[in-house]
Design a protein around this motif. Sequence first.
Motif, PDB file in Angstrom:
ATOM      1  N   VAL A 128      28.438 -56.624 -42.968  1.00 35.73           N
ATOM      2  CA  VAL A 128      29.194 -55.401 -43.281  1.00 35.73           C
ATOM      3  C   VAL A 128      29.716 -54.749 -42.006  1.00 35.73           C
ATOM      4  O   VAL A 128      30.876 -54.325 -41.934  1.00 35.73           O
ATOM      5  CB  VAL A 128      28.299 -54.426 -44.081  1.00 35.73           C
ATOM      6  CG1 VAL A 128      28.936 -53.041 -44.165  1.00 35.73           C
ATOM      7  CG2 VAL A 128      28.040 -54.982 -45.480  1.00 35.73           C
ATOM      8  N   ILE A 129      28.876 -54.674 -40.996  1.00 37.24           N
ATOM      9  CA  ILE A 129      29.272 -54.032 -39.729  1.00 37.24           C
ATOM     10  C   ILE A 129      30.392 -54.809 -39.049  1.00 37.24           C
ATOM     11  O   ILE A 129      31.387 -54.235 -38.588  1.00 37.24           O
ATOM     12  CB  ILE A 129      28.049 -53.893 -38.800  1.00 37.24           C
ATOM     13  CG1 ILE A 129      27.063 -52.874 -39.381  1.00 37.24           C
ATOM     14  CG2 ILE A 129      28.488 -53.469 -37.390  1.00 37.24           C
ATOM     15  CD1 ILE A 129      25.697 -52.893 -38.717  1.00 37.24           C
ATOM     16  N   GLU A 130      30.250 -56.125 -38.980  1.00 39.22           N
ATOM     17  CA  GLU A 130      31.261 -56.943 -38.308  1.00 39.22           C
ATOM     18  C   GLU A 130      32.591 -56.954 -39.058  1.00 39.22           C
ATOM     19  O   GLU A 130      33.638 -57.195 -38.454  1.00 39.22           O
ATOM     20  CB  GLU A 130      30.738 -58.365 -38.122  1.00 39.22           C
ATOM     21  CG  GLU A 130      29.603 -58.457 -37.100  1.00 39.22           C
ATOM     22  CD  GLU A 130      29.161 -59.874 -36.819  1.00 39.22           C
ATOM     23  OE1 GLU A 130      29.592 -60.797 -37.549  1.00 39.22           O
ATOM     24  OE2 GLU A 130      28.388 -60.071 -35.850  1.00 39.22           O
ATOM     25  N   ALA A 131      32.545 -56.682 -40.360  1.00 40.94           N
ATOM     26  CA  ALA A 131      33.783 -56.590 -41.141  1.00 40.94           C
ATOM     27  C   ALA A 131      34.447 -55.221 -40.989  1.00 40.94           C
ATOM     28  O   ALA A 131      35.532 -54.992 -41.538  1.00 40.94           O
ATOM     29  CB  ALA A 131      33.500 -56.870 -42.615  1.00 40.94           C
ATOM     30  N   GLY A 132      33.815 -54.320 -40.251  1.00 38.37           N
ATOM     31  CA  GLY A 132      34.387 -52.996 -40.027  1.00 38.37           C
ATOM     32  C   GLY A 132      34.310 -52.074 -41.223  1.00 38.37           C
ATOM     33  O   GLY A 132      35.097 -51.136 -41.350  1.00 38.37           O
ATOM     34  N   ILE A 133      33.337 -52.305 -42.089  1.00 36.99           N
ATOM     35  CA  ILE A 133      33.243 -51.539 -43.338  1.00 36.99           C
ATOM     36  C   ILE A 133      32.359 -50.308 -43.191  1.00 36.99           C
ATOM     37  O   ILE A 133      32.547 -49.314 -43.880  1.00 36.99           O
ATOM     38  CB  ILE A 133      32.695 -52.450 -44.467  1.00 36.99           C
ATOM     39  CG1 ILE A 133      33.611 -53.652 -44.662  1.00 36.99           C
ATOM     40  CG2 ILE A 133      32.568 -51.683 -45.772  1.00 36.99           C
ATOM     41  CD1 ILE A 133      32.997 -54.748 -45.526  1.00 36.99           C
ATOM     42  N   SER A 134      31.387 -50.350 -42.291  1.00 34.59           N
ATOM     43  CA  SER A 134      30.384 -49.280 -42.226  1.00 34.59           C
ATOM     44  C   SER A 134      30.943 -48.005 -41.614  1.00 34.59           C
ATOM     45  O   SER A 134      31.727 -48.040 -40.668  1.00 34.59           O
ATOM     46  CB  SER A 134      29.173 -49.746 -41.416  1.00 34.59           C
ATOM     47  OG  SER A 134      29.570 -50.096 -40.111  1.00 34.59           O
TER      48      SER A 134
ATOM     49  N   GLN B 231      37.631 -49.140 -50.080  1.00 35.91           N
ATOM     50  CA  GLN B 231      39.036 -49.044 -50.475  1.00 35.91           C
ATOM     51  C   GLN B 231      39.235 -48.001 -51.567  1.00 35.91           C
ATOM     52  O   GLN B 231      40.309 -47.409 -51.675  1.00 35.91           O
ATOM     53  CB  GLN B 231      39.536 -50.407 -50.941  1.00 35.91           C
ATOM     54  CG  GLN B 231      39.648 -51.426 -49.814  1.00 35.91           C
ATOM     55  CD  GLN B 231      39.914 -52.826 -50.323  1.00 35.91           C
ATOM     56  OE1 GLN B 231      39.839 -53.100 -51.526  1.00 35.91           O
ATOM     57  NE2 GLN B 231      40.211 -53.743 -49.404  1.00 35.91           N
ATOM     58  N   ARG B 232      38.190 -47.781 -52.371  1.00 32.59           N
ATOM     59  CA  ARG B 232      38.274 -46.791 -53.453  1.00 32.59           C
ATOM     60  C   ARG B 232      37.801 -45.409 -53.011  1.00 32.59           C
ATOM     61  O   ARG B 232      37.681 -44.514 -53.841  1.00 32.59           O
ATOM     62  CB  ARG B 232      37.437 -47.262 -54.649  1.00 32.59           C
ATOM     63  CG  ARG B 232      37.832 -48.628 -55.197  1.00 32.59           C
ATOM     64  CD  ARG B 232      39.218 -48.635 -55.794  1.00 32.59           C
ATOM     65  NE  ARG B 232      39.665 -49.981 -56.099  1.00 32.59           N
ATOM     66  CZ  ARG B 232      39.417 -50.648 -57.227  1.00 32.59           C
ATOM     67  NH1 ARG B 232      38.700 -50.076 -58.181  1.00 32.59           N
ATOM     68  NH2 ARG B 232      39.882 -51.868 -57.409  1.00 32.59           N
ATOM     69  N   GLY B 233      37.494 -45.249 -51.710  1.00 30.58           N
ATOM     70  CA  GLY B 233      37.161 -43.922 -51.194  1.00 30.58           C
ATOM     71  C   GLY B 233      35.691 -43.648 -50.993  1.00 30.58           C
ATOM     72  O   GLY B 233      35.308 -42.514 -50.675  1.00 30.58           O
ATOM     73  N   GLY B 234      34.823 -44.660 -51.172  1.00 32.39           N
ATOM     74  CA  GLY B 234      33.396 -44.455 -50.957  1.00 32.39           C
ATOM     75  C   GLY B 234      33.023 -44.521 -49.496  1.00 32.39           C
ATOM     76  O   GLY B 234      33.850 -44.807 -48.632  1.00 32.39           O
ATOM     77  N   ASN B 235      31.770 -44.214 -49.212  1.00 36.33           N
ATOM     78  CA  ASN B 235      31.235 -44.295 -47.851  1.00 36.33           C
ATOM     79  C   ASN B 235      30.156 -45.364 -47.774  1.00 36.33           C
ATOM     80  O   ASN B 235      29.509 -45.674 -48.774  1.00 36.33           O
ATOM     81  CB  ASN B 235      30.652 -42.954 -47.415  1.00 36.33           C
ATOM     82  CG  ASN B 235      31.732 -41.956 -47.070  1.00 36.33           C
ATOM     83  OD1 ASN B 235      32.207 -41.238 -47.944  1.00 36.33           O
ATOM     84  ND2 ASN B 235      32.117 -41.912 -45.816  1.00 36.33           N
ATOM     85  N   VAL B 236      29.930 -45.905 -46.583  1.00 30.85           N
ATOM     86  CA  VAL B 236      28.990 -47.012 -46.405  1.00 30.85           C
ATOM     87  C   VAL B 236      28.101 -46.765 -45.192  1.00 30.85           C
ATOM     88  O   VAL B 236      28.585 -46.478 -44.095  1.00 30.85           O
ATOM     89  CB  VAL B 236      29.734 -48.355 -46.233  1.00 30.85           C
ATOM     90  CG1 VAL B 236      28.736 -49.487 -45.960  1.00 30.85           C
ATOM     91  CG2 VAL B 236      30.575 -48.672 -47.471  1.00 30.85           C
ATOM     92  N   ILE B 237      26.788 -46.909 -45.406  1.00 35.43           N
ATOM     93  CA  ILE B 237      25.792 -46.846 -44.345  1.00 35.43           C
ATOM     94  C   ILE B 237      25.181 -48.239 -44.201  1.00 35.43           C
ATOM     95  O   ILE B 237      24.822 -48.879 -45.193  1.00 35.43           O
ATOM     96  CB  ILE B 237      24.684 -45.827 -44.669  1.00 35.43           C
ATOM     97  CG1 ILE B 237      25.238 -44.397 -44.634  1.00 35.43           C
ATOM     98  CG2 ILE B 237      23.512 -45.966 -43.709  1.00 35.43           C
ATOM     99  CD1 ILE B 237      24.243 -43.348 -45.101  1.00 35.43           C
ATOM    100  N   ALA B 238      25.040 -48.718 -42.965  1.00 31.61           N
ATOM    101  CA  ALA B 238      24.405 -50.006 -42.696  1.00 31.61           C
ATOM    102  C   ALA B 238      23.162 -49.789 -41.839  1.00 31.61           C
ATOM    103  O   ALA B 238      23.176 -48.993 -40.899  1.00 31.61           O
ATOM    104  CB  ALA B 238      25.366 -50.955 -41.997  1.00 31.61           C
ATOM    105  N   GLN B 239      22.087 -50.496 -42.158  1.00 31.60           N
ATOM    106  CA  GLN B 239      20.881 -50.436 -41.341  1.00 31.60           C
ATOM    107  C   GLN B 239      21.133 -51.099 -39.997  1.00 31.60           C
ATOM    108  O   GLN B 239      21.815 -52.122 -39.904  1.00 31.60           O
ATOM    109  CB  GLN B 239      19.733 -51.143 -42.069  1.00 31.60           C
ATOM    110  CG  GLN B 239      18.393 -51.038 -41.363  1.00 31.60           C
ATOM    111  CD  GLN B 239      17.272 -51.709 -42.137  1.00 31.60           C
ATOM    112  OE1 GLN B 239      17.432 -52.051 -43.315  1.00 31.60           O
ATOM    113  NE2 GLN B 239      16.138 -51.913 -41.490  1.00 31.60           N
ATOM    114  N   ASP B 240      20.561 -50.543 -38.941  1.00 31.74           N
ATOM    115  CA  ASP B 240      20.806 -51.100 -37.615  1.00 31.74           C
ATOM    116  C   ASP B 240      19.991 -52.379 -37.384  1.00 31.74           C
ATOM    117  O   ASP B 240      19.024 -52.665 -38.098  1.00 31.74           O
ATOM    118  CB  ASP B 240      20.540 -50.067 -36.517  1.00 31.74           C
ATOM    119  CG  ASP B 240      19.065 -49.764 -36.300  1.00 31.74           C
ATOM    120  OD1 ASP B 240      18.221 -50.210 -37.106  1.00 31.74           O
ATOM    121  OD2 ASP B 240      18.756 -49.078 -35.317  1.00 31.74           O
ATOM    122  N   GLU B 241      20.413 -53.149 -36.383  1.00 32.38           N
ATOM    123  CA  GLU B 241      19.802 -54.454 -36.126  1.00 32.38           C
ATOM    124  C   GLU B 241      18.332 -54.346 -35.744  1.00 32.38           C
ATOM    125  O   GLU B 241      17.492 -55.126 -36.206  1.00 32.38           O
ATOM    126  CB  GLU B 241      20.568 -55.174 -35.010  1.00 32.38           C
ATOM    127  CG  GLU B 241      20.000 -56.542 -34.670  1.00 32.38           C
ATOM    128  CD  GLU B 241      20.808 -57.278 -33.618  1.00 32.38           C
ATOM    129  OE1 GLU B 241      20.494 -58.450 -33.364  1.00 32.38           O
ATOM    130  OE2 GLU B 241      21.761 -56.688 -33.064  1.00 32.38           O
TER     131      GLU B 241
END
Length: 362
Positions: free
Chosen positions: A338-344, A316-326
């Motif tokens: 994080v992925i299911e929340a649509g954040i990544s 929300q503050r403009g950052g980026n997010v990387i999530a490790q894959d399953e």
Amino acid sequence: MSKVRVVVVDDSAFMRKAIESMIAKDPDIEIVGQARNGFEAVDMAKKLRPDVMTLDIEMPRMDGLTALQKIMEENPLPVIMVSSLTTEGADATIKALEYGAVDFISKDKSFASFGVMKIEDELRNKIKSFARRKGIIRRMPVRKPMRPSAPAAQRQPQAPSKPEATKTVSRGFGKKLVVIGTSTGGPQSLQKVIPRIPANFPCPIVIVQHMPPNFTKSLATRLDSLSKLKVIEAQGNEKLEPGTVYIAKGGNHLKLKRAGSGLLTGISSEPEGSLHVPSVDVTVESIANVAGTDTLGVIMTGMGSDGRKGLQMLKQRGGNVIAQDEESCIVYGMPRAVIEAGISDEIVPLDDIFNRIIFHCK
């Protein structure tokens, strides 16, 4: 559905009985063997082929570290170490995690509070989760990791061909800070990320790893010995510097605060009652408030959902997010939340996370 088959290894009859009592309440788990030393553990791993093993570190005849190396070479399976909270116990546990153990439980904390439902539930849930992920153990390193060659660490990262779609507009390049959150499986996974980042990396890196006191210091010392970056356990009031990694101190929350044009580390006991101390959410929320747009968040293997709320605020503050894959996670809990929340912004295999970090911070 077949039961999860577990072997319990400890030279103390009391400890074997305590562990058995904690996990036998679950009808989906079956104790198929008990061993008193490393020789018996290696033999049972071969003959019984359990789904999960709990393994003491200090034992007569053959210690747990020696037994673990033999097991991971001959009959790999998910192994949970039983360790003490001393500095020596922490050092040995970090080595065990390098050799392929998936997690650890503490004699001091867990069994001084024997019978506490939270501890029992956590142990049983982990056993069942590791059993489901048994196949990945064969792909994890079982020997000490080596320093990467210079070409591998410095190769030019490539842009993703198909980045994940997001609803928030983020500034994707030129990040000035990286924050990594991880839990179960984190220590060995971090060794596939931090040592591969080159010495001239232009940003500080903050790591929150769920661990008790002493363990985070041992982790920092080990990562520092493997890495071109400087790795330290944050003590508070350190000014964040490029090319330095700050690991949150076990038993405390790590918060960042503004100091002129720079950022300082801060150690805090607030908020009290957190499920995890240190907490990924607490650290990332503090970062979102002081450096949101300039930050890249990375969420890696771990049980639960710690980090989801903090990374949502970061986005929300403009950052980026990387999530490790399953596929590359020991436990696909925190990245999944994080992925299911649509954040990544990106879902990345463990072996490529370092490359994506370099890409976003160039």
